[in-house]
Design an enzyme around this catalytic site. Sequence first.
Site, PDB file in Angstrom:
ATOM      1  N   ASN A  48      48.003  28.472  20.370  1.00 21.68           N
ATOM      2  CA  ASN A  48      47.184  29.674  20.398  1.00 21.68           C
ATOM      3  C   ASN A  48      47.895  30.872  19.782  1.00 21.68           C
ATOM      4  O   ASN A  48      47.242  31.767  19.242  1.00 21.68           O
ATOM      5  CB  ASN A  48      46.742  29.976  21.830  1.00 21.68           C
ATOM      6  CG  ASN A  48      45.729  28.956  22.333  1.00 21.68           C
ATOM      7  OD1 ASN A  48      44.729  28.680  21.690  1.00 21.68           O
ATOM      8  ND2 ASN A  48      46.020  28.364  23.473  1.00 21.68           N
ATOM      9  N   ASP A  65      34.573  20.640  17.824  1.00 17.54           N
ATOM     10  CA  ASP A  65      35.296  21.812  17.308  1.00 17.54           C
ATOM     11  C   ASP A  65      36.430  21.431  16.359  1.00 17.54           C
ATOM     12  O   ASP A  65      37.049  22.298  15.747  1.00 17.54           O
ATOM     13  CB  ASP A  65      35.832  22.673  18.449  1.00 17.54           C
ATOM     14  CG  ASP A  65      36.796  21.924  19.366  1.00 17.54           C
ATOM     15  OD1 ASP A  65      37.256  20.810  19.015  1.00 17.54           O
ATOM     16  OD2 ASP A  65      37.100  22.451  20.453  1.00 17.54           O
ATOM     17  N   HIS A  84      40.124  19.929  19.624  1.00 16.49           N
ATOM     18  CA  HIS A  84      40.501  19.295  20.892  1.00 16.49           C
ATOM     19  C   HIS A  84      40.199  17.802  20.871  1.00 16.49           C
ATOM     20  O   HIS A  84      39.091  17.403  20.501  1.00 16.49           O
ATOM     21  CB  HIS A  84      39.758  19.965  22.049  1.00 16.49           C
ATOM     22  CG  HIS A  84      40.098  21.404  22.222  1.00 16.49           C
ATOM     23  ND1 HIS A  84      39.329  22.423  21.696  1.00 16.49           N
ATOM     24  CD2 HIS A  84      41.142  22.007  22.839  1.00 16.49           C
ATOM     25  CE1 HIS A  84      39.872  23.585  21.986  1.00 16.49           C
ATOM     26  NE2 HIS A  84      40.976  23.355  22.673  1.00 16.49           N
ATOM     27  N   SER A 104      45.054  24.342  26.262  1.00 17.01           N
ATOM     28  CA  SER A 104      43.881  23.490  26.412  1.00 17.01           C
ATOM     29  C   SER A 104      44.156  22.034  26.062  1.00 17.01           C
ATOM     30  O   SER A 104      43.480  21.135  26.562  1.00 17.01           O
ATOM     31  CB  SER A 104      42.736  24.022  25.547  1.00 17.01           C
ATOM     32  OG  SER A 104      43.130  24.128  24.187  1.00 17.01           O
TER      33      SER A 104
END
Length: 203
Positions: free
Chosen positions: A97, A178, A181, A31
């Site tokens: 991740n 969040d 990001h 991402s």
Amino acid sequence: MLLAGVGQAQPARAPVPQAATTRTVLVMGDSLSAAYGMPASQGWVALTADRIAREHPGWRVVNASISGETSAGGAARIIDELLRHRPAVVVIELGSNDALRGLPLRQLRRNLGYMIGAAHHIGAEVLLVGMRMPPNLGAEYTRNFERTFRWLAELFDVRLLPFLLQPIAGDRDAFQADNLHPTPAAQPRLRDHVWPALEPLLD
């Protein structure tokens, strides 16, 4: 009659113009490279593509990044992406991740090593983009996670950018709600951070 011209001098033909060769930078990321939370055109990869178009004509950027991607996902997709795009340069930005899920680091090493090896097999240069993680999973895991990227870069003799988020890591305003990001406003700083490591591979 059909043989009348055999052996006779033929008029010279003009050479057929050769199509310009376009070389490709393939980005395999998660991402952070897929422009999560914003239009793709605002992400650091797209901004890098714009800069390459201006400063290095004859190159293009293919962003094959997927939000949520792990190193296992990248390893599963790498061959198809290499065959489809035949890149001259591969940027690998994966691992975050894996760490967020607490996956074993031996799997991360194996998967990233496989991706680097596959890129080298077709003659592509590799830029490995590293990450750092907060010590949620313990100091040892955090240290070894960071070391994994350096170890792979040394083992495969590839260029390493140790920490993608280095220029914004201490700036809370550079991150979305969040706190994971980067915001659209932070993307040019990431582009400029990646550029010195990537540009030498475009020669």
